[in-house]
Design an enzyme around this catalytic site. Sequence first.
Site, PDB file in Angstrom:
ATOM      1  CG  HIS A   1      38.672  40.410  37.026  1.00  0.00           C
ATOM      2  ND1 HIS A   1      37.637  40.629  37.629  1.00  0.00           N
ATOM      3  CD2 HIS A   1      39.339  41.604  36.809  1.00  0.00           C
ATOM      4  CE1 HIS A   1      37.229  41.861  37.990  1.00  0.00           C
ATOM      5  NE2 HIS A   1      38.391  42.566  37.403  1.00  0.00           N
ATOM      6  NE  ARG A  41      24.562  34.051  42.932  1.00  0.00           N
ATOM      7  CZ  ARG A  41      23.589  34.682  43.523  1.00  0.00           C
ATOM      8  NH1 ARG A  41      24.006  34.909  45.191  1.00  0.00           N
ATOM      9  NH2 ARG A  41      22.649  35.154  43.438  1.00  0.00           N
ATOM     10  CB  ILE A  42      32.497  35.330  46.668  1.00  0.00           C
ATOM     11  CG1 ILE A  42      32.576  36.848  45.891  1.00  0.00           C
ATOM     12  CG2 ILE A  42      33.718  34.932  47.151  1.00  0.00           C
ATOM     13  CD1 ILE A  42      32.163  37.900  47.175  1.00  0.00           C
ATOM     14  CG  LEU A  43      32.922  29.861  43.508  1.00  0.00           C
ATOM     15  CD1 LEU A  43      33.397  29.192  42.291  1.00  0.00           C
ATOM     16  CD2 LEU A  43      31.347  28.995  44.012  1.00  0.00           C
ATOM     17  NE  ARG A  84      20.879  32.633  55.119  1.00  0.00           N
ATOM     18  CZ  ARG A  84      21.790  31.585  55.247  1.00  0.00           C
ATOM     19  NH1 ARG A  84      21.637  30.592  54.567  1.00  0.00           N
ATOM     20  NH2 ARG A  84      22.785  31.407  56.221  1.00  0.00           N
ATOM     21  CG  ASP A  86      43.345  33.524  46.087  1.00  0.00           C
ATOM     22  OD1 ASP A  86      42.281  34.113  45.958  1.00  0.00           O
ATOM     23  OD2 ASP A  86      44.755  33.963  46.105  1.00  0.00           O
TER      24      ASP A  86
HETATM   25  C1  GAR Z   1      32.749  38.732  31.030  1.00  0.00           C
HETATM   26  O1  GAR Z   1      33.296  40.018  30.538  1.00  0.00           O
HETATM   27  C2  GAR Z   1      33.807  38.538  32.346  1.00  0.00           C
HETATM   28  O2  GAR Z   1      34.900  38.942  32.243  1.00  0.00           O
HETATM   29  C3  GAR Z   1      33.037  39.083  33.600  1.00  0.00           C
HETATM   30  O3  GAR Z   1      31.766  39.075  33.139  1.00  0.00           O
HETATM   31  C4  GAR Z   1      31.586  38.878  31.884  1.00  0.00           C
HETATM   32  C5  GAR Z   1      30.576  37.725  31.316  1.00  0.00           C
HETATM   33  O4  GAR Z   1      30.301  37.756  29.913  1.00  0.00           O
HETATM   34  N1  GAR Z   1      33.355  38.447  34.701  1.00  0.00           N
HETATM   35  C6  GAR Z   1      33.467  39.366  35.726  1.00  0.00           C
HETATM   36  O5  GAR Z   1      33.341  40.370  35.895  1.00  0.00           O
HETATM   37  C7  GAR Z   1      33.784  38.447  36.874  1.00  0.00           C
HETATM   38  N2  GAR Z   1      34.133  39.279  38.011  1.00  0.00           N
HETATM   39  P1  GAR Z   1      29.657  36.405  29.150  1.00  0.00           P
HETATM   40  O6  GAR Z   1      28.536  35.781  30.105  1.00  0.00           O
HETATM   41  O7  GAR Z   1      29.387  36.945  27.862  1.00  0.00           O
HETATM   42  O8  GAR Z   1      30.796  35.338  29.141  1.00  0.00           O
END
Ligand code: GAR
Length: 209
Positions: free
Chosen positions: A116, A98-100, A66, A148
């Site tokens: 990231h 999503r945050i784990l 949710r 973490d």
């Molecule tokens: C990537 O650029 C990744 O760094 C970012 O989502 C994109 C996923 O692309 N992740 C975040 O922002 C996590 N906070 P993809 O589905 O093509 O791999």
Amino acid sequence: MSVPAPFRLGILGSGKGSNFVAIADALAAGQIPAAVALVVSDVPDAGILAAAQARGFPARHIPPGRFRTKLDEEAEASFLAALQEAQVDLVVLAGFMRILKGDFLRHFEGRVVNIHPSLLPSFPGLAAWKQALDYGVKVTGCTVHLVDQGIDTGPILAQRAVPVRDDDTPATLHERIQVAERELYPAVIGALARGELRVRGRGAAGFQG
Ligand code: GAR
């Protein structure tokens, strides 16, 4: 003589899955000594699920529950159970939005990696490429880190710098960062699978990238 069991990856993603595809290509090319045990998405029509199915990997949608930015307790238990059942050694977040927390991170402590799209600790959180552009930095990049309990705060395993150009838009900058991601992430996962990376405090040693 017994053959050692392969290092098993559980991959979580919410989007198109370009990082997953780069990892799958590196596996197929023999650059990562591991196997994809399971791909899971919180988004039913995510590209990452189609990409996994096209390559013959087990892939599942698990409803997130949710909340908008995290899994609810029941969903987190379902994600954990699916990955445990698949006997996953390393959880790879590949665009998982999503945050784990809680039991999930306790079970997989030190065994969840994320990519990231910025040079952490700058620009944690959402749309990091846009944050970098809005701030006016001249260099940004991508970071692979252990997950973490915080948001994008875990020990840094590797980083790659990407220049910001005067005429960049959020889309062109994100695309250039993703090119770097697709090189860096498979290389780091390969190093982890080979046991080459050692985490020391907030950082890591042993990655030749
Ligand atoms: C990537 O650029 C990744 O760094 C970012 O989502 C994109 C996923 O692309 N992740 C975040 O922002 C996590 N906070 P993809 O589905 O093509 O791999």
